[in-house]
Design a protein around this motif. Sequence first.
Motif, PDB file in Angstrom:
ATOM      1  N   LEU A 158       0.829  -1.201   0.000  1.00  0.00           N
ATOM      2  CA  LEU A 158       0.000   0.000   0.000  1.00  0.00           C
ATOM      3  C   LEU A 158       0.869   1.259   0.000  1.00  0.00           C
ATOM      4  CD1 LEU A 158      -2.878   1.064   0.065  1.00  0.00           C
ATOM      5  CD2 LEU A 158      -2.828   0.854   2.559  1.00  0.00           C
ATOM      6  N   SER A 159       1.952   1.251   0.761  1.00  0.00           N
ATOM      7  CA  SER A 159       2.892   2.384   0.763  1.00  0.00           C
ATOM      8  C   SER A 159       3.449   2.609  -0.639  1.00  0.00           C
ATOM      9  CB  SER A 159       4.047   2.132   1.733  1.00  0.00           C
ATOM     10  OG  SER A 159       3.617   2.111   3.062  1.00  0.00           O
ATOM     11  N   GLU A 160       3.824   1.522  -1.284  1.00  0.00           N
ATOM     12  CA  GLU A 160       4.382   1.595  -2.637  1.00  0.00           C
ATOM     13  C   GLU A 160       3.341   2.122  -3.633  1.00  0.00           C
ATOM     14  OE1 GLU A 160       5.147  -1.694  -6.065  1.00  0.00           O
ATOM     15  OE2 GLU A 160       5.917  -2.197  -4.078  1.00  0.00           O
ATOM     16  N   LEU A 161       2.137   1.573  -3.590  1.00  0.00           N
ATOM     17  CA  LEU A 161       1.107   1.947  -4.559  1.00  0.00           C
ATOM     18  C   LEU A 161       0.608   3.378  -4.367  1.00  0.00           C
ATOM     19  CD1 LEU A 161      -0.945  -1.374  -4.613  1.00  0.00           C
ATOM     20  CD2 LEU A 161       0.555  -0.498  -6.426  1.00  0.00           C
ATOM     21  N   ALA A 162       0.473   3.811  -3.119  1.00  0.00           N
ATOM     22  CA  ALA A 162      -0.018   5.167  -2.840  1.00  0.00           C
ATOM     23  C   ALA A 162       1.105   6.211  -2.905  1.00  0.00           C
ATOM     24  CB  ALA A 162      -0.685   5.220  -1.470  1.00  0.00           C
ATOM     25  N   GLY A 163       2.348   5.761  -2.869  1.00  0.00           N
ATOM     26  CA  GLY A 163       3.478   6.686  -2.922  1.00  0.00           C
ATOM     27  C   GLY A 163       3.727   7.411  -1.613  1.00  0.00           C
ATOM     28  N   ILE A 164       3.274   6.824  -0.498  1.00  0.00           N
ATOM     29  CA  ILE A 164       3.500   7.417   0.817  1.00  0.00           C
ATOM     30  C   ILE A 164       3.969   6.336   1.781  1.00  0.00           C
ATOM     31  CG2 ILE A 164       1.897   9.350   0.650  1.00  0.00           C
ATOM     32  CD1 ILE A 164      -0.229   7.703   1.980  1.00  0.00           C
ATOM     33  N   SER A 165       4.789   6.722   2.738  1.00  0.00           N
ATOM     34  CA  SER A 165       5.219   5.770   3.746  1.00  0.00           C
ATOM     35  C   SER A 165       4.174   5.706   4.845  1.00  0.00           C
ATOM     36  CB  SER A 165       6.564   6.174   4.339  1.00  0.00           C
ATOM     37  OG  SER A 165       6.886   5.278   5.387  1.00  0.00           O
ATOM     38  N   LEU A 166       3.618   4.531   5.048  1.00  0.00           N
ATOM     39  CA  LEU A 166       2.605   4.352   6.082  1.00  0.00           C
ATOM     40  C   LEU A 166       3.217   3.901   7.402  1.00  0.00           C
ATOM     41  CD1 LEU A 166      -0.070   2.607   3.864  1.00  0.00           C
ATOM     42  CD2 LEU A 166       0.097   5.016   4.479  1.00  0.00           C
ATOM     43  N   TRP A 167       4.494   3.555   7.409  1.00  0.00           N
ATOM     44  CA  TRP A 167       5.179   3.141   8.633  1.00  0.00           C
ATOM     45  C   TRP A 167       5.506   4.384   9.445  1.00  0.00           C
ATOM     46  CZ3 TRP A 167       5.079  -1.759   9.951  1.00  0.00           C
ATOM     47  CH2 TRP A 167       5.003  -2.737   8.956  1.00  0.00           C
ATOM     48  N   SER A 168       4.498   4.926  10.148  1.00  0.00           N
ATOM     49  CA  SER A 168       4.734   6.135  10.936  1.00  0.00           C
ATOM     50  C   SER A 168       3.724   6.225  12.071  1.00  0.00           C
ATOM     51  CB  SER A 168       4.660   7.381  10.048  1.00  0.00           C
ATOM     52  OG  SER A 168       3.440   7.439   9.346  1.00  0.00           O
ATOM     53  N   ASP A 169       4.180   6.814  13.162  1.00  0.00           N
ATOM     54  CA  ASP A 169       3.341   7.001  14.330  1.00  0.00           C
ATOM     55  C   ASP A 169       3.918   8.184  15.109  1.00  0.00           C
ATOM     56  OD1 ASP A 169       1.156   5.424  16.004  1.00  0.00           O
ATOM     57  OD2 ASP A 169       2.643   6.198  17.416  1.00  0.00           O
ATOM     58  N   ALA A 170       3.055   8.967  15.750  1.00  0.00           N
ATOM     59  CA  ALA A 170       3.520  10.144  16.494  1.00  0.00           C
ATOM     60  C   ALA A 170       4.544   9.772  17.567  1.00  0.00           C
ATOM     61  CB  ALA A 170       2.336  10.870  17.123  1.00  0.00           C
ATOM     62  N   GLU A 171       4.380   8.615  18.194  1.00  0.00           N
ATOM     63  CA  GLU A 171       5.311   8.194  19.252  1.00  0.00           C
ATOM     64  C   GLU A 171       6.714   7.911  18.723  1.00  0.00           C
ATOM     65  OE1 GLU A 171       3.705   4.897  21.390  1.00  0.00           O
ATOM     66  OE2 GLU A 171       2.079   6.071  22.247  1.00  0.00           O
ATOM     67  N   TRP A 172       6.853   7.652  17.446  1.00  0.00           N
ATOM     68  CA  TRP A 172       8.161   7.321  16.876  1.00  0.00           C
ATOM     69  C   TRP A 172       8.985   8.550  16.513  1.00  0.00           C
ATOM     70  CZ3 TRP A 172       6.435   3.265  12.678  1.00  0.00           C
ATOM     71  CH2 TRP A 172       5.758   2.212  13.302  1.00  0.00           C
TER      72      TRP A 172
END
Length: 188
Positions: A158-172
Motif C-alpha cells: 500500500l505504501s508503494e502503490l499510494a506513494g506514501i510511507s505508512l510506517w509512521s506514528d507520532a510516538e516514533w
Amino acid sequence: MGRSFANLHMKSNNPEKTVEALRELIERHPKVLGEEEARETKVVMYISESNENWISVLHEYFVWGTVKKIGLTLSRLIDDPIMTIGYMNEEILELSMFAHGDIQAERIFCEPWTREEYEELREERLQDDYLGEVLGLRKEELDELLGITSPEQAVNKLSELAGISLWSDAEWIPYEDDLRERFVKYEF
C-alpha cells in the motif's frame, strides 16, 4: 506483543485547508481526540505533505480503534477523501476510507487464523472499487493488494502503490530521524 501504529491521510494537495480542518476538528470535536472539552494546552499534531496527492497526519491519540472515529469525524469537515490506517501487533492492518461523513470502503488485512481469533473483525463496507479509485490503482494493482493476507506485506504494498510511507506514528518521531525530517510539528 508486536509493533503497532495508526495514522491518517487526506487526499489533498492543499496543506492550508488540511490545517484548517484539523483546527476545526480540535475546536468542535475534542472528544474524538480523547478530550472532554477544548483544552487550555496546545494540541500537537504532525503533518507531512507525503506527495502531491496525500497529506499525512500523526497525533498521539491515533491508535487502532480511535483513528477510524477521527477519520469519520474529519470527513464531515473536509471534502477530500480521508484514509486511516491502524496496524495492531503485526497481526492486523485496518485500512478505512471516509468521505462526506461516512465510511466508503474498508479492508482488513490479516491471516485467516487472526480473523477467527478476533470474531468481531469484519469490514464495515467492502467497496473495493472506491478504494482503487481513491488510491489511483489499476485493476491488477488493486487485485494484487487485496490478495495479500500478511499485514506487514499489505502496509509495504500500500505504501508503494499510494506513494506514501505508512510506517509512521507520532510516538516514533523523537526516535526516528526520517520521521522528524518529513513531519512538521503543529500546535493548535
